[in-house]
Design a protein around this motif. Structure first.
Motif, PDB file in Angstrom:
ATOM      1  N   GLY A 164       0.822  -1.189   0.000  1.00  0.00           N
ATOM      2  CA  GLY A 164       0.000   0.000   0.000  1.00  0.00           C
ATOM      3  C   GLY A 164       0.864   1.250   0.000  1.00  0.00           C
ATOM      4  N   GLU A 165       0.218   2.369  -0.066  1.00  0.00           N
ATOM      5  CA  GLU A 165       0.899   3.649  -0.233  1.00  0.00           C
ATOM      6  C   GLU A 165       0.713   4.501   1.024  1.00  0.00           C
ATOM      7  OE1 GLU A 165      -0.235   7.453  -2.871  1.00  0.00           O
ATOM      8  OE2 GLU A 165       0.414   5.716  -4.067  1.00  0.00           O
ATOM      9  N   THR A 166       1.779   5.198   1.415  1.00  0.00           N
ATOM     10  CA  THR A 166       1.713   6.170   2.506  1.00  0.00           C
ATOM     11  C   THR A 166       1.784   7.558   1.896  1.00  0.00           C
ATOM     12  OG1 THR A 166       2.714   4.701   4.134  1.00  0.00           O
ATOM     13  CG2 THR A 166       2.818   7.054   4.580  1.00  0.00           C
ATOM     14  N   LEU A 167       0.785   8.363   2.161  1.00  0.00           N
ATOM     15  CA  LEU A 167       0.676   9.708   1.594  1.00  0.00           C
ATOM     16  C   LEU A 167       1.137  10.725   2.618  1.00  0.00           C
ATOM     17  CD1 LEU A 167      -0.315  11.582  -0.704  1.00  0.00           C
ATOM     18  CD2 LEU A 167      -2.585  11.511   0.372  1.00  0.00           C
ATOM     19  N   ALA A 196      -1.955   8.319   5.942  1.00  0.00           N
ATOM     20  CA  ALA A 196      -1.635   9.670   5.490  1.00  0.00           C
ATOM     21  C   ALA A 196      -1.030  10.443   6.652  1.00  0.00           C
ATOM     22  CB  ALA A 196      -2.871  10.384   4.963  1.00  0.00           C
ATOM     23  N   VAL A 197      -0.069  11.306   6.313  1.00  0.00           N
ATOM     24  CA  VAL A 197       0.577  12.151   7.325  1.00  0.00           C
ATOM     25  C   VAL A 197       0.479  13.591   6.844  1.00  0.00           C
ATOM     26  CG1 VAL A 197       2.670  12.651   8.622  1.00  0.00           C
ATOM     27  CG2 VAL A 197       2.164  10.295   7.927  1.00  0.00           C
ATOM     28  N   VAL A 198      -0.126  14.438   7.656  1.00  0.00           N
ATOM     29  CA  VAL A 198      -0.242  15.859   7.368  1.00  0.00           C
ATOM     30  C   VAL A 198       0.762  16.584   8.253  1.00  0.00           C
ATOM     31  CG1 VAL A 198      -1.745  17.876   7.391  1.00  0.00           C
ATOM     32  CG2 VAL A 198      -2.662  15.635   6.732  1.00  0.00           C
ATOM     33  N   VAL A 199       1.685  17.314   7.626  1.00  0.00           N
ATOM     34  CA  VAL A 199       2.752  17.991   8.357  1.00  0.00           C
ATOM     35  C   VAL A 199       2.573  19.494   8.190  1.00  0.00           C
ATOM     36  CG1 VAL A 199       5.243  18.182   8.694  1.00  0.00           C
ATOM     37  CG2 VAL A 199       4.270  16.040   7.840  1.00  0.00           C
ATOM     38  N   VAL A 200       2.470  20.218   9.313  1.00  0.00           N
ATOM     39  CA  VAL A 200       2.333  21.673   9.284  1.00  0.00           C
ATOM     40  C   VAL A 200       3.374  22.275  10.217  1.00  0.00           C
ATOM     41  CG1 VAL A 200      -0.110  21.715   8.669  1.00  0.00           C
ATOM     42  CG2 VAL A 200       0.556  21.586  11.066  1.00  0.00           C
ATOM     43  N   ALA A 201       3.778  23.496   9.906  1.00  0.00           N
ATOM     44  CA  ALA A 201       4.738  24.223  10.734  1.00  0.00           C
ATOM     45  C   ALA A 201       3.992  25.161  11.672  1.00  0.00           C
ATOM     46  CB  ALA A 201       5.709  25.008   9.856  1.00  0.00           C
ATOM     47  N   ALA A 202       4.519  25.318  12.893  1.00  0.00           N
ATOM     48  CA  ALA A 202       3.837  26.126  13.889  1.00  0.00           C
ATOM     49  C   ALA A 202       3.730  27.592  13.478  1.00  0.00           C
ATOM     50  CB  ALA A 202       4.576  26.019  15.231  1.00  0.00           C
ATOM     51  N   GLY A 203       4.663  28.089  12.687  1.00  0.00           N
ATOM     52  CA  GLY A 203       4.615  29.496  12.326  1.00  0.00           C
ATOM     53  C   GLY A 203       3.999  29.772  10.977  1.00  0.00           C
ATOM     54  N   VAL A 227       5.058  11.755  -1.408  1.00  0.00           N
ATOM     55  CA  VAL A 227       5.151  13.054  -0.731  1.00  0.00           C
ATOM     56  C   VAL A 227       4.586  14.115  -1.658  1.00  0.00           C
ATOM     57  CG1 VAL A 227       6.678  14.739   0.347  1.00  0.00           C
ATOM     58  CG2 VAL A 227       7.174  12.289   0.547  1.00  0.00           C
ATOM     59  N   GLN A 228       3.625  14.881  -1.163  1.00  0.00           N
ATOM     60  CA  GLN A 228       2.976  15.919  -1.951  1.00  0.00           C
ATOM     61  C   GLN A 228       2.885  17.196  -1.108  1.00  0.00           C
ATOM     62  OE1 GLN A 228       1.817  15.622  -5.091  1.00  0.00           O
ATOM     63  NE2 GLN A 228       2.313  13.438  -5.298  1.00  0.00           N
TER      64      GLN A 228
END
Length: 406
Positions: free
Chosen positions: A313-316, A364-371, A345-346
């Motif tokens: 399977g795929e990890t997004l 799925a992994v959603v990555v956001v920066a605090a600033g 990775v998108q």
């Protein structure tokens, strides 16, 4: 066809096979909430100090000091005090009730210039049981110790007089009834023959009623008598600005901390820990903070990625502005030369639903920066992934992102 419509259609197809991970309610993250409260402690403490200081100042400057005086009084009865809680309460009840009688209160207030009305005096007066059954403690609170002592004395006297007056009225009624009975009995006896054997019995009944009148007139009932001079407080008993300000400050601290956490989680444009915990819980996603790890992932997310290495399977991975991840740093055991074709990775701003094989996505992994300013975009992305029933992790990067790598 728009992106939202495509996501909606994909979600419909993926949900058709059964229930999703959102069937169960999200757990309550007490530890995370505690950490959010700890981060809000400093501003909440400042607010609490201001509230406490304001309460202390206002209560000190605007509230009249109150003093107490206590008089010990004894209930005296002609026959003494019988044992038993029911009798003792019955003995005290008339005097305690008279302490709230409007006539008694007006009688006391008529002797002093207090500016109070009857209900105010009643609110400032307390009758409490003493150390023995026949003892009552009468406490009055006033603007000075002397006035409190005078009011306590006057209250005992007024209650005793009212009780005596009530007793006199009751005796008068009972005597009138008995006298009417005596008159009726004498009238019946006068119509009888003097030699009638029942005459002596009738005369005995009349004599018994006369004796009963004598007993009622001799027995004065219960009295309330002072046993001690007023015990007057030299220090004010109210207000207590220090204790009140501490209570107010503690309450303000709790309310302010919760309000700050609530505001940080629901208002603003920048991702925060409080917001991230709330939206992750709302959309059934895992959550972790990255504080500068080489991979750019939170520990819990890195563990989940390790588990997916051996799954088909795929990890997004969807990256927000100013973020980057290094999968090889998160999974060093695979080897530096390994390929990571199962990782897609998108950019979160891209139309990732067009390039990802959503039927094959296992995580799925959603990555956001605090600033960053990706708060609204990240929440929309989490909602879309939740509708697609894709297990999702949200990662908040609170330090500099690692060099971009796959």
């Amino acid at each position: 066809m728009g992106g939202d419509q495509l996501v909606s259609e994909q979600a419909t197809r993926m949900r058709s096979g059964g229930s999703t991970h959102r069937d169960a309610p999200p757990p309550i993250d007490l530890v995370g909430h505690g950490r959010a409260l700890a981060r809000a402690a400093l501003p909440a403490l400042l607010i609490a100090l201001l509230v406490g200081a304001a309460v202390f100042g206002l209560r000190t400057a605007l509230t009249t000091k109150q003093y107490e005086a206590t008089v010990i009084a004894q209930i005296s009865t002609a026959g003494g005090v019988a044992p038993g809680d029911a009798y003792i309460e019955q003995l005290r009840a008339p005097f305690v009730g008279l302490a709230n009688d409007a006539t008694v209160l007006d009688s006391v207030l008529g002797q002093f210039d207090t500016g109070w009305d009857g209900p105010t005096l009643a609110a400032h007066t307390k009758f409490a049981p003493g150390p023995s059954p026949a003892i009552l403690s009468v406490t009055v609170r006033a603007d000075s110790p002397e006035l409190a002592g005078k009011l306590a004395r006057a209250m005992v006297v007024a209650v005793d007089q009212a009780a005596t007056g009530q007793r006199a009225q009751e005796v008068e009624k009972q005597v009138a009834q008995i006298q009417a009975g005596i008159a009726a009995a004498k009238a019946r006896n006068a119509a009888k023959d003097p030699d009638d054997p029942a005459q002596q019995t009738a005369d005995a009944e009349v004599n018994a009623m006369v004796d009963e009148i004598a007993k009622l007139q001799v027995n004065g009932g219960s009295r309330l008598m002072m046993l001690s001079a007023p015990n007057q407080s030299t220090e004010p008993v109210a207000p207590k600005p220090l204790a009140e300000s501490i209570v107010a400050g503690l309450f303000a601290f709790i309310v302010a901390a919760e309000a700050i956490v609530f505001a940080r989680g629901r208002f603003g444009e920048r991702p925060t820990d409080s917001w991230a915990r709330r939206v992750a819980r709302k959309y059934g996603a895992g959550y972790g903070r990255d504080a500068g790890s080489p991979s750019g992932f939170a520990t819990s997310t890195a563990v989940a990625l390790s588990r997916n290495v051996y799954r088909s399977g795929e990890t997004l991975i969807l990256l927000g502005t100013g973020t980057a991840v290094d999968v090889s740093a998160a999974l060093p055991e695979i080897g530096a030369d390994a390929t990571y074709g199962w990782v897609n990775v998108q950019d979160m701003e891209s139309e990732w639903w067009r390039t990802a094989n959503l039927n094959e996505v296992v995580m799925a992994v959603v990555v956001v920066a605090a600033g960053s300013s990706d708060r609204a975009l990240a929440e929309r992305t989490l909602r879309e992934l939740s509708e697609l029933a894709v297990p999702t992790d949200l990662v908040l990067q609170t330090a500099a992102a690692p060099a971009a790598a796959i």
